[in-house]
Scaffold this motif. Structure first.
Motif, PDB file in Angstrom:
ATOM      1  N   ASP A   1       0.828  -1.218   0.000  1.00  0.00           N
ATOM      2  CA  ASP A   1       0.000   0.000   0.000  1.00  0.00           C
ATOM      3  C   ASP A   1       0.856   1.260   0.000  1.00  0.00           C
ATOM      4  N   ASP A   2       1.963   1.240   0.724  1.00  0.00           N
ATOM      5  CA  ASP A   2       2.861   2.402   0.752  1.00  0.00           C
ATOM      6  C   ASP A   2       3.433   2.689  -0.636  1.00  0.00           C
ATOM      7  N   ILE A   3       3.808   1.625  -1.339  1.00  0.00           N
ATOM      8  CA  ILE A   3       4.346   1.804  -2.696  1.00  0.00           C
ATOM      9  C   ILE A   3       3.238   2.278  -3.626  1.00  0.00           C
ATOM     10  N   LEU A   4       2.050   1.665  -3.490  1.00  0.00           N
ATOM     11  CA  LEU A   4       0.933   2.038  -4.355  1.00  0.00           C
ATOM     12  C   LEU A   4       0.536   3.501  -4.162  1.00  0.00           C
ATOM     13  N   GLU A   5       0.611   3.986  -2.939  1.00  0.00           N
ATOM     14  CA  GLU A   5       0.279   5.382  -2.645  1.00  0.00           C
ATOM     15  C   GLU A   5       1.143   6.344  -3.474  1.00  0.00           C
ATOM     16  N   LYS A   6       2.421   5.966  -3.658  1.00  0.00           N
ATOM     17  CA  LYS A   6       3.339   6.803  -4.446  1.00  0.00           C
ATOM     18  C   LYS A   6       3.160   6.553  -5.946  1.00  0.00           C
ATOM     19  N   ALA A   7       2.879   5.286  -6.315  1.00  0.00           N
ATOM     20  CA  ALA A   7       2.875   4.909  -7.727  1.00  0.00           C
ATOM     21  C   ALA A   7       1.563   5.212  -8.442  1.00  0.00           C
TER      22      ALA A   7
ATOM     23  N   ARG B   1      15.058   6.054  -7.255  1.00  0.00           N
ATOM     24  CA  ARG B   1      15.493   5.468  -8.529  1.00  0.00           C
ATOM     25  C   ARG B   1      14.339   5.397  -9.522  1.00  0.00           C
ATOM     26  N   ALA B   2      13.146   5.101  -9.003  1.00  0.00           N
ATOM     27  CA  ALA B   2      11.968   4.980  -9.866  1.00  0.00           C
ATOM     28  C   ALA B   2      11.398   6.337 -10.271  1.00  0.00           C
ATOM     29  N   GLY B   3      11.929   7.402  -9.682  1.00  0.00           N
ATOM     30  CA  GLY B   3      11.426   8.732 -10.002  1.00  0.00           C
ATOM     31  C   GLY B   3      10.065   9.003  -9.400  1.00  0.00           C
ATOM     32  N   LEU B   4       9.694   8.238  -8.371  1.00  0.00           N
ATOM     33  CA  LEU B   4       8.375   8.408  -7.757  1.00  0.00           C
ATOM     34  C   LEU B   4       8.399   9.391  -6.598  1.00  0.00           C
ATOM     35  N   ILE B   5       9.613   9.756  -6.120  1.00  0.00           N
ATOM     36  CA  ILE B   5       9.743  10.863  -5.172  1.00  0.00           C
ATOM     37  C   ILE B   5      10.929  11.702  -5.608  1.00  0.00           C
TER      38      ILE B   5
ATOM     39  N   GLN C   1       4.230   0.587 -14.373  1.00  0.00           N
ATOM     40  CA  GLN C   1       4.955  -0.659 -14.111  1.00  0.00           C
ATOM     41  C   GLN C   1       4.904  -1.043 -12.633  1.00  0.00           C
ATOM     42  N   THR C   2       5.112  -0.051 -11.769  1.00  0.00           N
ATOM     43  CA  THR C   2       5.093  -0.322 -10.329  1.00  0.00           C
ATOM     44  C   THR C   2       3.694  -0.726  -9.874  1.00  0.00           C
ATOM     45  N   THR C   3       2.692  -0.048 -10.374  1.00  0.00           N
ATOM     46  CA  THR C   3       1.304  -0.387 -10.026  1.00  0.00           C
ATOM     47  C   THR C   3       0.984  -1.811 -10.477  1.00  0.00           C
ATOM     48  N   ARG C   4       1.470  -2.174 -11.653  1.00  0.00           N
ATOM     49  CA  ARG C   4       1.254  -3.536 -12.174  1.00  0.00           C
ATOM     50  C   ARG C   4       1.871  -4.577 -11.239  1.00  0.00           C
TER      51      ARG C   4
END
Length: 674
Positions: free
Chosen positions: A297-303, A670-674, A542-545
């Motif tokens: 959920d933490d990753i999804l919140e950003k992605a 690295r993913a450019g999400l923050i 990609q991250t959401t997937r």
């Protein structure tokens, strides 16, 4: 059949040329009998139970059975046929029965428990204590403390699970092999790379047909979805791929999915756990369902906000470019590639001539030599199970370290995807060190009469990924086989593989292998910069997937009851609800072909890909800081991660390497999400 069974003769490397399918059953029967005899000798030993006569004796028992099993099941994945598949249905229950007989052996468990209970009165090494705890837990987590009635049910469940899992994989393979899209008119293949068309033409000729035959093998499917301008063709391919084992035919996997989920839940609850996920996560770094769900959920919140924005970009681009008003799932890869080309002036097909398979392998070996002082020599004297397989002997400071089998091209008897496996693990016993025999298996385009095997950049990273797993196995330096190489917590096992992918984006590394197959020209610097800049392209999607796959896994395995769950697709839709970016389709289903969780070992563990990305992003930051070929960092990583296997708790190993716990922000940066 000859009287001499090669599987029952003394051998080091598998004697593939001599092995016939009919050799396996008698070999299993004899090796099972021998393994049972070894267990009986441990149980009947009248001496007081000790680490040596109980724990080590058990650890090194069943060696022949293990080797025959590795050969058989590796062939069932990479070079199967109806006879092997039929035999697997006979052999798997025998192995389940043996495993249950072992783990439910009351007299044996008493001896193990005695050694475990008295462990503080001995000076065991950290590795010895790890093995002792692992064996003790293996018994308690597999029914040693259950009453006879529950143990009998556990045996039945394990037998049913092994058969259901086999059937699941057979159905997916059959569906993949059965799909053929016969194209007569070349104009329907507009935009699809010539190499793919050449392969499709050659396949049609093999089947005595005119035109082209498209299949669901990755080297065909992915380019069609990315480059095929014929939208209807993309739709047919997408629906064919997405409906694998979800059609109303004999290969439908809905029953297998529901059976596997129900059996796993019943098994976990027999052992005192609320769910299968609770059972699995007890032996993972994540430890609990709450931790996994919070992590996802933490990753999804950003992605997710990034993903929703990216989908809108794709829709606007498709509308502007082609007047497309109803954007569908079979449009995503195509317009992503077109927008990527426009944004970065980067065409995947322009890059492919720089990634000729043999040249990439050569560069990968050179990178490994620079980092870990390893040398790879092709060895054609070793027997292989298919003519496509290439073998290497691996040396460290001129000392033999390992054997590597490399199997890179698709064929009907080989399942999709990419994986690493072993034919023998590294270990030390009776003063002798056994070195590992490791295999990496991928599905890259075959060479054609016109050109060699050229990889997409994504396939390059796949190769490096599997090679990272292989390095884990090849560098192993442990005493016990069950703690060797990649025998680590499942959410730690992807660190070595995902870390290796980072070198694919670095100029110093790319210059070693990214060379045009015709001119030998090194990949131009502006292309390298574009690859780096484009590495985060559509990262939100990609991250959401990836998060969605983790959520689907947990939706099946965190269940505390399966009551009322009769519709596989409906349950999947609920799991995907928070991550769905495009209209849902009734005729496709991921669960029925989700081999990672229903045939592989990733049940309740698919989140580990993202978990390990946190580790690998944080680990590579150290390489970036000190230099991507820095010898001291590489040796530190080799000694504390690659060589140690599962001998020490993974977070302790990571902290020894990095000097601290991993920083989760490294991945998001690295993913450019923050």
């Amino acid at each position: 059949m000859s009287d001499i069974n090669p599987l029952l003769q003394k051998f080091d490397h598998p004697p593939f040329s001599k092995i016939k399918t009919e050799h396996f059953k008698p070999a299993f029967q004899k090796s099972l009998k021998a393994a049972r005899k070894e267990i009986e000798s441990i149980v009947s030993n009248s001496d007081s139970p000790s680490y040596k006569n109980t724990i080590e004796a058990l650890e090194f028992s069943g060696n022949l059975l293990g080797r025959i099993s590795s050969i058989f099941f590796n062939l069932n994945s990479a070079e199967t046929n109806p006879e092997i598949q039929k035999l697997a249905q006979e052999i798997s229950p025998l192995l389940s029965e043996f495993n249950n007989d072992l783990l439910l052996n009351t007299d044996l468990f008493k001896k193990i428990k005695y050694v475990f209970d008295n462990r503080t009165s001995h000076h065991y090494s950290e590795e010895q204590l790890t093995l002792l705890e692992k064996i003790y837990k293996n018994f308690t987590r597999n029914g040693a403390n259950l009453d006879k009635e529950k143990q009998a049910r556990l045996r039945e469940i394990d037998k049913l699970l092994s058969l259901a899992s086999l059937k699941f994989g057979e159905n997916v393979l059959a569906e993949t092999n059965n799909f053929e899209l016969h194209i007569s008119d070349e104009s329907e293949l507009e935009g699809i790379p010539n190499s793919v068309k050449d392969s499709a033409r050659e396949l049609a000729k093999e089947k005595a047909k005119e035109g082209y035959i498209l299949t669901l093998d990755y080297p065909t499917y992915i380019p069609v979805m990315k480059f095929g301008e014929n939208r209807d063709l993309r739709k047919q391919m997408f629906l064919g791929f997405g409906s694998k084992a979800f059609k109303n035919n004999e290969f439908n996997n809905e029953k297998q999915v529901l059976d596997i989920v129900e059996l796993r839940l019943e098994r976990a609850q027999l052992l005192g756990f609320d769910s299968h996920a609770d059972f699995v996560l007890q032996e993972r770094m994540a430890k609990s369902i709450d931790n996994v769900e919070s992590f996802l959920d933490d990753i999804l919140e950003k992605a997710l906000p990034a993903a929703e924005k990216e989908i809108q970009e794709l829709k606007s681009f498709a509308l502007e470019k082609d007047g497309l008003k109803k954007f569908q799932k079979w449009d995503k890869a195509y317009y992503t590639e077109k927008l990527k080309q426009k944004t970065f002036d980067l065409d995947e097909e322009t890059l492919k001539p720089y990634f000729e398979l043999n040249q990439v392998i050569k560069g990968m070996f050179e990178i490994t030599a620079n980092l870990f002082k390893l040398r790879f020599e092709k060895d054609e004297s070793l027997e292989v199970y298919h003519k496509d397989v290439v073998t290497y002997k691996v040396f460290e400071n001129n000392k033999y370290l390992a054997t590597l089998y490399a199997d890179f091209h698709p064929r009907p008897g080989k399942r999709d995807g990419a994986w690493m496996t072993t034919y023998k693990d590294q270990y030390k016993h009776d003063g002798v060190e056994e070195r590992p025999q490791v295999s990496i298996v991928c599905n890259f385009s075959k060479p054609t009469k016109k050109q060699p095997s050229l990889l997409t950049f994504n396939e390059v990273t796949t190769l490096f990924h599997e090679f990272g797993h292989a390095l884990h196995a090849m560098n192993a330096n442990t005493t016990y086989p069950s703690l060797s190489g990649a025998s680590v917590y499942w959410d730690f096992v992807e660190l070595p593989s995902q870390l290796m992918e980072n070198w694919c984006y670095e100029k110093e590394a790319l210059e070693l292998f990214a060379k045009h197959y015709e001119t030998n020209e090194v990949l131009p610097l502006d292309y390298i910069e574009k690859i780096k800049r484009s590495s985060n392209f559509m990262e939100g999607i990609q991250t959401t997937r990836q998060v969605s796959f983790g959520k689907l896994d947990m939706a099946w395995h965190a269940l505390k009851s399966t009551k009322g769950i009769t519709d596989v697709k409906a349950h999947e839709n609920i799991a995907f609800a928070s991550t769905e970016l495009l209209p849902e389709l009734d005729t496709i289903c991921m669960s029925t072909a989700f081999g990672h969780i229903f045939q592989g070992g990733y049940s309740s563990g698919y989140y580990s890909y993202k978990w390990a990305e946190v580790l690998d992003a944080d680990a590579f930051e150290l390489f970036k800081k000190e230099g991507i070929f820095n010898e001291s960092v590489a040796m530190n990583y080799k000694e504390n991660i690659l060589q140690k296997g599962g001998t020490i708790e993974p977070m302790k190993l990571y902290k020894k390497f990095r000097g601290r716990k991993p920083d989760p922000e490294a991945l998001l940066k690295r993913a450019g999400l923050i």
